[in-house]
Design an enzyme around this catalytic site. Structure first.
Site, short mmCIF file in Angstrom:
data_model
loop_
_atom_site.label_atom_id
_atom_site.label_comp_id
_atom_site.label_asym_id
_atom_site.label_seq_id
_atom_site.Cartn_x
_atom_site.Cartn_y
_atom_site.Cartn_z
N TYR A 73 1.13 -1.44 -0.12
CA TYR A 73 -0.22 -0.17 0.28
C TYR A 73 0.76 1.14 0.08
O TYR A 73 1.52 0.96 0.28
CB TYR A 73 -1.16 -0.50 1.45
CG TYR A 73 -1.47 1.44 1.48
CD1 TYR A 73 -2.66 1.63 0.35
CD2 TYR A 73 -1.03 2.21 2.17
CE1 TYR A 73 -3.14 2.89 0.81
CE2 TYR A 73 -2.06 3.01 2.31
CZ TYR A 73 -3.24 3.98 2.18
OH TYR A 73 -3.50 5.17 2.36
N CYS B 191 2.70 -7.21 1.62
CA CYS B 191 3.64 -8.48 1.38
C CYS B 191 3.85 -10.20 1.00
O CYS B 191 4.82 -10.58 0.45
CB CYS B 191 5.63 -8.03 1.44
SG CYS B 191 5.62 -6.13 1.56
#
Length: 222
Positions: free
Chosen positions: A79, A171
């Site tokens: 993000y 991730c």
């Protein structure tokens, strides 16, 4: 007599939507030649989730009103949003004689050294690029190397709303905790951190930094 450090331009892009900056990085990398000076672009992005080349859409749990952009970097989903420093080193690794693994390590070390400025002990994690404090991720890396030249880069959480990270597996790791520098006792303002980060990057790569006021072409024209 000491060798002169290579010159590197630093461009402050301010707050920008993601895609125009991404496309401008691609154009810069495609157009650069052997003598093109390296650059570092600093930017604060409008809210966006980005999914890397091998990114799995299932790691986006509930994007809601935040757009998801599939991009050409390594890594899974992350993000970007206000209160986060995004730095794009546009480096010629061939000219630097630096391998990709070493490049990643030097970027991580620059962030670790930056955090040490505020007496915050950060670490890297084997097999999971980025920078962590007590297991929580404070900075993420996602890079692309084309013809020996880098684009994409790092995102460093300074003083931001972390709620959107709950909408993804950051991730690609389910339940990974994410933290901001401000939460760890560091500054919440990006202007306090940028010069320290830039100095750390310059030291890691042996660069002489020069501010460049002109912005790259951020049009989305082909």
């Amino acid at each position: 007599m000491d060798a002169v450090s290579p010159s590197c331009r630093v461009r402050e892009l301010g707050r920008q939507p993601y895609e125009p900056v991404w496309r401008a990085m691609q154009r810069f990398t495609d157009a650069r030649g052997e003598d093109t000076a390296d650059e570092i672009w600093l930017v604060e992005h409008e809210p966006v989730f980005t999914l890397g080349q091998a990114g799995k859409p299932e790691h986006v749990l509930a994007a809601g009103d935040i757009p998801v952009v599939h991009v050409d970097r390594g890594g899974q989903v992350t993000y970007h949003g206000p209160g986060q420093i995004v730095a794009y080193p546009l480096f010629d690794l061939k000219r630097m004689k630096v391998g990709v693994r070493e490049y990643v390590c030097r970027i991580e070390q620059a962030i670790i050294d930056t955090m040490a400025e505020w007496n915050i002990q950060a670490q890297r994690r084997e097999g999971a690029p980025g920078v962590y404090v007590a297991g929580a991720k404070v900075a993420a890396l996602g890079i692309r190397v084309r013809r020996g030249c880098t684009f994409h880069g790092l995102s460093f959480n300074i003083g931001m709303d972390l709620e959107p990270f709950h909408r993804i597996n950051p991730c690609g790791y389910q339940g990974l905790q994410v933290v901001s520098l401000a939460d760890l006792g560091g500054p919440s303002g990006m202007d306090a951190v940028k010069p320290v980060l830039l100095a750390s990057l310059a030291e890691q790569f042996g660069l002489q930094l020069h501010a460049e006021s002109e912005l790259p072409d951020l049009s989305l024209a082909a």
